[in-house]
Design an enzyme around this catalytic site. Structure first.
Site, PDB file in Angstrom:
ATOM      1  N   ASP A 172      30.623  53.744  -7.041  1.00 36.79           N
ATOM      2  CA  ASP A 172      30.142  54.563  -8.153  1.00 36.79           C
ATOM      3  C   ASP A 172      29.304  55.701  -7.572  1.00 36.79           C
ATOM      4  O   ASP A 172      28.258  55.452  -6.978  1.00 36.79           O
ATOM      5  CB  ASP A 172      29.259  53.739  -9.098  1.00 36.79           C
ATOM      6  CG  ASP A 172      30.029  52.698  -9.892  1.00 36.79           C
ATOM      7  OD1 ASP A 172      31.212  52.458  -9.586  1.00 36.79           O
ATOM      8  OD2 ASP A 172      29.438  52.110 -10.813  1.00 36.79           O
ATOM      9  N   LYS A 176      32.022  57.776 -15.873  1.00 37.10           N
ATOM     10  CA  LYS A 176      31.001  56.799 -16.271  1.00 37.10           C
ATOM     11  C   LYS A 176      29.786  57.527 -16.826  1.00 37.10           C
ATOM     12  O   LYS A 176      29.408  58.586 -16.328  1.00 37.10           O
ATOM     13  CB  LYS A 176      30.630  55.929 -15.054  1.00 37.10           C
ATOM     14  CG  LYS A 176      29.658  54.806 -15.334  1.00 37.10           C
ATOM     15  CD  LYS A 176      29.534  53.904 -14.112  1.00 37.10           C
ATOM     16  CE  LYS A 176      28.508  52.799 -14.334  1.00 37.10           C
ATOM     17  NZ  LYS A 176      28.418  51.882 -13.178  1.00 37.10           N
ATOM     18  N   LYS A 230      33.936  54.347 -18.480  1.00 36.64           N
ATOM     19  CA  LYS A 230      32.975  53.262 -18.288  1.00 36.64           C
ATOM     20  C   LYS A 230      31.657  53.618 -18.986  1.00 36.64           C
ATOM     21  O   LYS A 230      31.072  54.663 -18.726  1.00 36.64           O
ATOM     22  CB  LYS A 230      32.713  53.062 -16.792  1.00 36.64           C
ATOM     23  CG  LYS A 230      32.132  51.716 -16.442  1.00 36.64           C
ATOM     24  CD  LYS A 230      33.235  50.694 -16.294  1.00 36.64           C
ATOM     25  CE  LYS A 230      32.706  49.361 -15.831  1.00 36.64           C
ATOM     26  NZ  LYS A 230      33.768  48.381 -15.654  1.00 36.64           N
TER      27      LYS A 230
END
Length: 200
Positions: A93, A155, A184
């Protein structure tokens, strides 16, 4: 555990990124993640190798890059990402350079993401855009940049800034990403009641 709950948990990254996280706490996160069938455990990079050996393939190990501020150089992010993969991370990430986005340096933001994707190869790359710090226009722009750069997910949040995911942001992503990458939500949607409100 019912099938609906299993399905929800299978999409959750069980996360512990506190600065003072101990190995015993990381092991507990790993054990719980395996027990409940989570998508991954997301942990500090310094524990990735140890955790990957500990879980022995029973759950994906994820870590964070350029976290939580995103203003590291692209070279530094790529080094971190490649090191994480070498140590056993199967998901990474990364945080975008928010200043570049606000400067409208769109090519730089896109190239930053693409370089990290190249560094992780066939591993999953999730791109945190920190929605709580962005304008609507900036969020929509990132819905194009993230898939154009080859990332697997867009995300919402790090969990270390002023807010987490909102239902509005997830709906905005869905409208503008248009299936080109996955979405996400991080933080903000944390209970069954929250989900039921969103799905109503």
């Amino acid at each position: 555990m019912n099938e609906e709950l299993k399905n929800i948990l299978s999409r959750v990254d069980h996360t512990l990124l506190a600065q003072g996280a101990t190995w015993n706490e990381i092991k507990a996160i790993c054990d719980d993640g395996i027990k409940y069938g989570c998508a991954s455990v997301c942990i500090p990079a310094s524990y990735v190798k140890q955790a990957a050996e500990y879980v022995d393939g029973k759950i994906a190990v994820c870590t964070v890059i350029g976290f939580p501020n995103g203003y590291d150089t692209t070279a530094a992010k790529c080094f971190e990402a490649a090191d994480a993969v070498k140590n056993g991370a199967s998901e990474v990430d990364m945080v975008i350079n928010i200043g570049w986005l606000k400067n409208k340096q769109y090519d730089d933001v896109r190239n930053d993401i693409a370089a990290v994707k190249a560094a992780v190869g066939d591993k999953i790359l999730k791109v945190i855009i920190e929605t709580c710090l962005l304008t609507e226009e900036e969020k929509i722009k990132m819905c194009d940049i993230v898939p154009e750069a080859g990332a697997d997910f867009i995300k919402t949040s790090t969990g270390f800034s002023t807010g987490g995911a909102t239902f509005h942001d997830i709906a905005l992503f869905a409208e503008h990403v248009r299936g080109r990458c996955k979405i996400k939500a991080a933080g903000g949607i944390s209970t069954v009641e929250d989900m039921e409100t969103f799905l109503a």
